[in-house]
Design a protein around this motif. Structure first.
Motif, short mmCIF file in Angstrom:
data_model
loop_
_atom_site.label_atom_id
_atom_site.label_comp_id
_atom_site.label_asym_id
_atom_site.label_seq_id
_atom_site.Cartn_x
_atom_site.Cartn_y
_atom_site.Cartn_z
N GLY A 1 91.21 80.00 -8.64
CA GLY A 1 90.45 80.46 -7.48
C GLY A 1 89.21 81.22 -7.88
O GLY A 1 88.43 80.82 -8.74
N GLY A 2 89.03 82.40 -7.24
CA GLY A 2 87.83 83.20 -7.48
C GLY A 2 88.01 84.29 -8.51
O GLY A 2 87.17 85.20 -8.59
N ASN A 3 89.07 84.25 -9.32
CA ASN A 3 89.28 85.30 -10.33
C ASN A 3 88.08 85.43 -11.26
O ASN A 3 87.68 86.54 -11.63
CB ASN A 3 90.54 85.01 -11.15
CG ASN A 3 91.81 85.44 -10.44
OD1 ASN A 3 91.76 86.06 -9.38
ND2 ASN A 3 92.96 85.12 -11.01
N ALA A 4 87.50 84.31 -11.66
CA ALA A 4 86.38 84.35 -12.59
C ALA A 4 85.16 85.04 -12.00
O ALA A 4 84.29 85.50 -12.75
CB ALA A 4 86.01 82.93 -13.03
N GLU A 5 85.10 85.12 -10.67
CA GLU A 5 83.97 85.78 -10.00
C GLU A 5 84.20 87.27 -9.81
O GLU A 5 83.31 87.97 -9.31
CB GLU A 5 83.72 85.12 -8.64
CG GLU A 5 83.44 83.63 -8.72
CD GLU A 5 83.42 82.96 -7.36
OE1 GLU A 5 82.79 83.51 -6.44
OE2 GLU A 5 84.06 81.89 -7.21
N ALA A 6 85.39 87.78 -10.20
CA ALA A 6 85.74 89.17 -9.93
C ALA A 6 85.50 90.09 -11.13
O ALA A 6 85.57 91.31 -10.98
CB ALA A 6 87.21 89.27 -9.50
N PHE A 7 85.23 89.54 -12.32
CA PHE A 7 84.97 90.39 -13.48
C PHE A 7 84.14 89.61 -14.49
O PHE A 7 83.90 88.41 -14.34
CB PHE A 7 86.27 90.89 -14.11
CG PHE A 7 87.15 89.82 -14.69
CD1 PHE A 7 87.11 89.52 -16.04
CD2 PHE A 7 88.05 89.12 -13.88
CE1 PHE A 7 87.93 88.54 -16.58
CE2 PHE A 7 88.87 88.14 -14.41
CZ PHE A 7 88.81 87.84 -15.77
#
Length: 616
Positions: free
Chosen positions: A531-537
């Motif tokens: 999902g969007g994990n890569a966009e969170a850090f």
């Protein structure tokens, strides 16, 4: 792959098709090329049923696709009014029939006219009006020319005079047909038709609709947004569709302390199957919707009319469907349908309901679709068949009050309470114990770390349906003295302050708030690449992204940080800076107000709760 499918794909290659739908007697499946040069195909997730309806007609339900291609071996498509109407109305104009002699290519529009003409010419006197009615219905949906056709047929054949007495029974059947209940999708489209607002709009009022006030990331984001809007001078009300269950961890105490305005629908509003009086704007649908759904819409509509908002912002699937459609029926000027996750199983299990709702919402200019990550936006666009960038990206926000800095004594007392020895390293997580978070994989990763690092302890905060299963897993792996399970946490900052590394093992995510909180507190993070994990850090700067989702890969990423204290020290400095720059309140609220179509206001209200403390 079966020989039948391989033969089908061979025909598709021969026609040079990059995207097509194959229809057999039971279902329709869309195929796309994954190698345009070699014409290698794979099925997509867009499909629909083919079945006989209540009147004995073959029907096909396909997602819209302009100028689409259909391959079939079923000769019924060559002479069926209803099958060709279904294809043409969804944009599938090219029909390729596979026969023993080869492929016959026809236009579904041409086949529709031919089938209609054959029906008119061969029908009996009693059946002519029925065929004409089908023709008129098709023309209405396709060309909007029913009046012209009716006037022409009346002048040419003088139908009314010739068949007045002979077709009285047929006219009665046609009248009954026209007055039968509408389909759910038709009702939803009608609810979103452009109309005058049912109340006098108060320009600075915003209604935020959320599934509940139970503890969770989406609910906290709703509360954070409410606080920020109030701080900017807006009048905000939060509406929860479901009441908090007895014993369920919730935000009710925090909401009360912050002084935010809330409404919660009573339990009977969502479970009432009796027929009762509904709002004037919904009476049109009394015969077409089941009582429980009509009552659900009505309860939301009444709160909306009483509050008179300029904007209704709905969070997650159920709130989007119920809150968005109710707002559309009232003619609310601006409706935001905001998803905070990837496409979830509850949407797939009830996908026709949600598809009907989302397609109806998409027809309205008042509606803006949003998601909290680029990955989620692409996922929903693909699932719904929407164009690219149909979803706006409105990322999560970290409110200034969410993560405070506890004193050293508080942290020391908390570690003592957890039984942590001085110098013990801590790997922690804060999750809901549900399948999509995969807490059992987290425990397996902890076991792999514990084998190599006896100085590491583990802390799990959160609750949910898998809590008992996780406790059993901990016991099976013999980790009772290494893993502490906290249950529902009321002050997350103590957990973060006592943590060296924050680890997330999710199967799917939108853009998890816990990753932002952990980094804001100075914790390096390790998370699966979903999902969007890569966009969170920042991968390699404030944490490590695990691309192969396994216990061993998670453990290796954690051990990499534990073995490199210099990198960990830099990450603890960079992580809060990154969160402040990327997920601060001002950029988030400016983007939200731009989507709302409202001005950036700077009127601060006393007692808005900005300095309060929000807890998970």
């Amino acid at each position: 792959m079966s020989s039948e499918i391989e033969d089908l794909l061979t025909y598709a290659r021969g026609l040079g098709l990059n995207l097509f739908v194959f229809c057999d007697r039971d279902s329709a499946v869309e195929y796309e090329t994954i190698d345009p040069d070699a014409k290698v195909y794979r099925p997509t997730n867009r499909q629909g049923p083919i079945a006989i309806d209540a009147r004995g007609h073959w029907r096909v339900v396909l997602p819209p696709r302009w100028s689409g291609h259909v391959l079939t071996r079923s000769p019924e498509f060559m002479n069926s009014v209803f099958l060709n109407f279904d294809l043409a109305s969804r944009g599938y104009f090219h029909l390729h029939l596979i026969t023993a002699a080869g492929i016959q290519t026809r236009s579904s529009l041409w086949l529709l006219w031919a089938a209609l003409l054959a029906r008119v010419l061969s029908a009996s006197a009693a059946g002519v009006l029925g065929a004409l009615k089908v023709l008129s219905t098709c023309l209405t949906g396709m060309f909007g020319a029913l009046r012209i056709l009716g006037a022409t047929l009346t002048r040419v054949f003088d139908v009314r005079r010739m068949f007045s007495a002979a077709t009285a029974g047929a006219r009665q059947r046609i009248h009954a047909y026209l007055n039968q209940p509408k389909s759910r999708s038709a009702v939803f489209r009608s609810m979103m038709a452009r109309r005058k607002t049912a109340y006098h709009v108060v320009p600075n009022r915003i209604l935020l609709v959320t599934p509940s006030f139970g503890r969770g990331g989406s609910e906290r984001l709703t509360i954070d947004t409410a606080q920020l809007l109030v701080h900017r001078g807006y009048d905000v009300c939060m509406l929860a569709l479901q009441p908090v269950e007895p014993g369920q961890a919730s935000y009710m105490n925090e909401i009360k302390a912050l002084g935010l305005s809330i409404q919660t629908l009573p339990r009977e509003a969502t479970q009432d199957h009796s027929v009762r009086a509904v709002s004037e704007e919904l009476r049109l649908y009394e015969k077409d919707l089941p009582p429980w759904l009509l009552n659900f819409f009505d309860a939301v509509a009444r709160v909306t009319k009483d509050f008179r908002p300029a904007v209704v912002h709905c969070w997650l699937g159920q709130a989007i469907a119920i809150g968005g459609l109710a707002a559309g029926a009232l003619g609310v000027p601006r409706i935001i349908a905001h998803q905070l996750s990837m496409v979830q199983e509850d949407l797939l299990e009830n996908q026709q309901f949600y598809r009907d709702a989302y397609f109806a919402l998409a027809r309205s200019r008042a509606v803006t679709f949003a998601s909290n990550s680029k990955a989620a936006a692409v996922d929903y666009e693909r699932w719904l068949g929407f164009r690219r960038h149909a979803f706006r990206v409105l990322t999560n926000v970290l409110h200034p009050s969410t993560v405070r800095v506890p004193s050293a004594q508080e942290v020391s007392n908390f570690r003592t309470q957890l039984g942590l020895q001085p110098g013990a390293r801590v790997v922690a997580t804060m999750i809901r114990m549900v399948p999509e978070k995969d807490p059992e994989l987290w425990v397996e990763a902890a076991a792999a770390i514990a084998t190599l690092r006896p100085d590491v302890r583990f802390v799990i905060g959160g609750y949910g349906v898998l809590e008992d299963a996780v406790r059993r897993k901990v016991s099976e792996l013999g980790l009772e003295d290494r893993i502490t399970m906290l249950g529902a946490v009321t002050d997350v900052v103590l957990v973060y302050a006592a943590t060296d590394i924050f680890m997330l093992s999710s199967r799917t995510e939108g853009l998890p708030c816990v990753l932002l909180e952990a980094q804001s507190a100075g914790c390096p993070v390790v998370a699966t690449d979903v999902g969007g994990n890569a966009e969170a850090f920042q991968d390699g700067v404030t944490g490590h992204l695990v691309r192969h989702r396994s216990a061993q890969a998670l453990a290796e990423a954690v051990l990499k940080i534990l073995d490199n204290p210099d990198w960990a020290r830099r990450a603890r400095v960079e992580a809060p800076r990154y969160v402040e720059a990327s997920f601060g309140p001002d950029p988030y609220l400016d983007k939200a107000l731009e989507i709302y179509g409202l001005p950036r206001r700077s009127i601060e209200r006393a007692g808005s709760g900005l300095s309060g403390r929000l807890r998970l």
